[in-house]
Design a protein around this motif. Structure first.
Motif, PDB file in Angstrom:
ATOM      1  N   GLY A 191       0.814  -1.204   0.000  1.00 16.81           N
ATOM      2  CA  GLY A 191       0.000   0.000   0.000  1.00 16.81           C
ATOM      3  C   GLY A 191       0.853   1.263   0.000  1.00 16.81           C
ATOM      4  O   GLY A 191       0.348   2.373   0.108  1.00 16.81           O
ATOM      5  N   TYR A 192       2.138   1.100  -0.163  1.00 16.82           N
ATOM      6  CA  TYR A 192       3.068   2.217  -0.255  1.00 16.82           C
ATOM      7  C   TYR A 192       4.317   1.713  -0.972  1.00 16.82           C
ATOM      8  O   TYR A 192       4.511   0.502  -1.146  1.00 16.82           O
ATOM      9  CB  TYR A 192       3.438   2.773   1.129  1.00 16.82           C
ATOM     10  N   THR A 208       2.390   6.921  -1.521  1.00 14.36           N
ATOM     11  CA  THR A 208       1.176   6.121  -1.497  1.00 14.36           C
ATOM     12  C   THR A 208       0.179   6.724  -2.462  1.00 14.36           C
ATOM     13  O   THR A 208       0.458   7.740  -3.115  1.00 14.36           O
ATOM     14  CB  THR A 208       0.600   6.039  -0.065  1.00 14.36           C
ATOM     15  N   ARG A 238       6.294   6.973   7.356  1.00  8.76           N
ATOM     16  CA  ARG A 238       5.355   6.104   6.646  1.00  8.76           C
ATOM     17  C   ARG A 238       4.004   6.064   7.357  1.00  8.76           C
ATOM     18  O   ARG A 238       2.949   6.150   6.725  1.00  8.76           O
ATOM     19  CB  ARG A 238       5.939   4.704   6.536  1.00  8.76           C
ATOM     20  N   GLU A 239       4.038   5.953   8.673  1.00 10.34           N
ATOM     21  CA  GLU A 239       2.798   5.883   9.446  1.00 10.34           C
ATOM     22  C   GLU A 239       1.982   7.161   9.294  1.00 10.34           C
ATOM     23  O   GLU A 239       0.766   7.125   9.097  1.00 10.34           O
ATOM     24  CB  GLU A 239       3.128   5.639  10.923  1.00 10.34           C
ATOM     25  N   LEU A 242       0.536   7.379   5.571  1.00 10.17           N
ATOM     26  CA  LEU A 242      -0.562   6.454   5.310  1.00 10.17           C
ATOM     27  C   LEU A 242      -1.814   6.833   6.095  1.00 10.17           C
ATOM     28  O   LEU A 242      -2.932   6.763   5.563  1.00 10.17           O
ATOM     29  CB  LEU A 242      -0.132   5.031   5.646  1.00 10.17           C
ATOM     30  N   ARG A 246      -5.184   8.019   4.160  1.00 13.37           N
ATOM     31  CA  ARG A 246      -6.403   7.228   4.371  1.00 13.37           C
ATOM     32  C   ARG A 246      -7.554   8.125   4.830  1.00 13.37           C
ATOM     33  O   ARG A 246      -8.686   8.013   4.350  1.00 13.37           O
ATOM     34  CB  ARG A 246      -6.132   6.137   5.394  1.00 13.37           C
TER      35      ARG A 246
END
Length: 270
Positions: A191-192, A208, A238-239, A242, A246
């Protein structure tokens, strides 16, 4: 013919470059500012700016005699992002990511066989990932492009790689179809997609996908910076990326659904 306009309508190219200059500078510009930046004749620039003012796409400040994009220009094409407020939502998303991470925030879209940077926010660091709006990369040769390719099947992706080498003979890809498909498979699974000097040595990105509610369209969004600064905090970056991406997609889908519901299942035109 000047090679910059080979195969293109000169006046149209000049309009685009003026708009891109405003996007890059983000301030009021004088005729001389534009002439110096674009290297175009002053008489041509003056006539062009006058026309754009008359058509409502630029405004002229009386006191400074400088020009700025108008509100009209700001709304042209905003519908392509799908839900109402899509442009404002993307700006908020990019600003939030920039403030939280301190790294460059990049927004890209598919442009044929290439990935085109449509917007970016620079990092405040002196050592930073720096690009200009409208710059392109082979869609299969950069992290954000790989994310955009996840929306295609493997057969389509293979054809795109082959067609790229046919169309762009002066800058052929150095990646095989197998390598491209492997990268896309990783991006689909995760997803990335992360790069480690894929385009520029010692520079990396974390990217992403931003699915848009209109006609299955999508953008790619990424964080970029020197590997030495990115690597120690990749998991944290990254966290954040994402989670925020989202939340943006969910908000856009909700807004689009509400719009359809309020219009009785169809778009009301006046």
């Amino acid at each position: 013919m000047n090679k910059d306009y080979d195969g293109a309508v000169k006046s149209a190219v000049r309009v685009v470059r003026v708009f891109e200059l405003f996007e890059a500078e983000r301030r009021a510009l004088s005729v001389q500012d534009i002439v110096d930046a674009l290297g175009m004749p002053q008489s041509s620039i003056s006539s062009l700016l006058k026309t754009l003012v008359n058509e409502g796409y630029l405004t002229r400040q009386r006191d400074t005699r400088c020009y700025l994009p108008s509100e009209r220009l700001a709304f042209v094409g905003h519908w392509a992002l799908g839900a109402p407020g899509g442009m404002a939502g993307i700006n908020r998303l990019m600003t939030h990511l920039s403030e939280r991470t301190g790294e460059a925030v990049l927004l890209g879209a598919q442009s044929g066989l290439q990935m085109r940077y449509v917007s970016m926010l620079d990092s405040p660091h002196s050592l930073r990932f720096s690009l200009r709006p409208n710059q392109t990369r082979p869609i299969h040769g950069c992290g954000m492009g790989v994310m955009l390719l996840t929306r295609f099947n493997d057969t389509e992706i293979g054809a795109m790689v082959r067609n790229y080498n046919v169309e762009f003979t002066t800058k052929p890809t150095n990646m095989t179809e197998a390598q491209v498909l492997e990268n896309v498979a990783v991006a689909r699974r995760q997803g990335y997609f992360e790069t480690f000097g894929m385009v520029t040595e010692d520079v990396g990105t974390i990217s992403t996908l931003l699915e848009l509610p209109r006609e299955g369209r999508a953008l790619a969004i990424g964080l970029g910076g020197p590997l030495a600064r990115l690597d120690p905090k990749r998991e944290w970056l990254r966290e954040i990326l994402l989670d925020q991406a989202r939340a943006f997609v969910e908000d856009q889908q909700r807004a689009a659904a509400n719009r359809v519901s309020e219009s009785g299942g169809s778009i009301i035109r006046t």
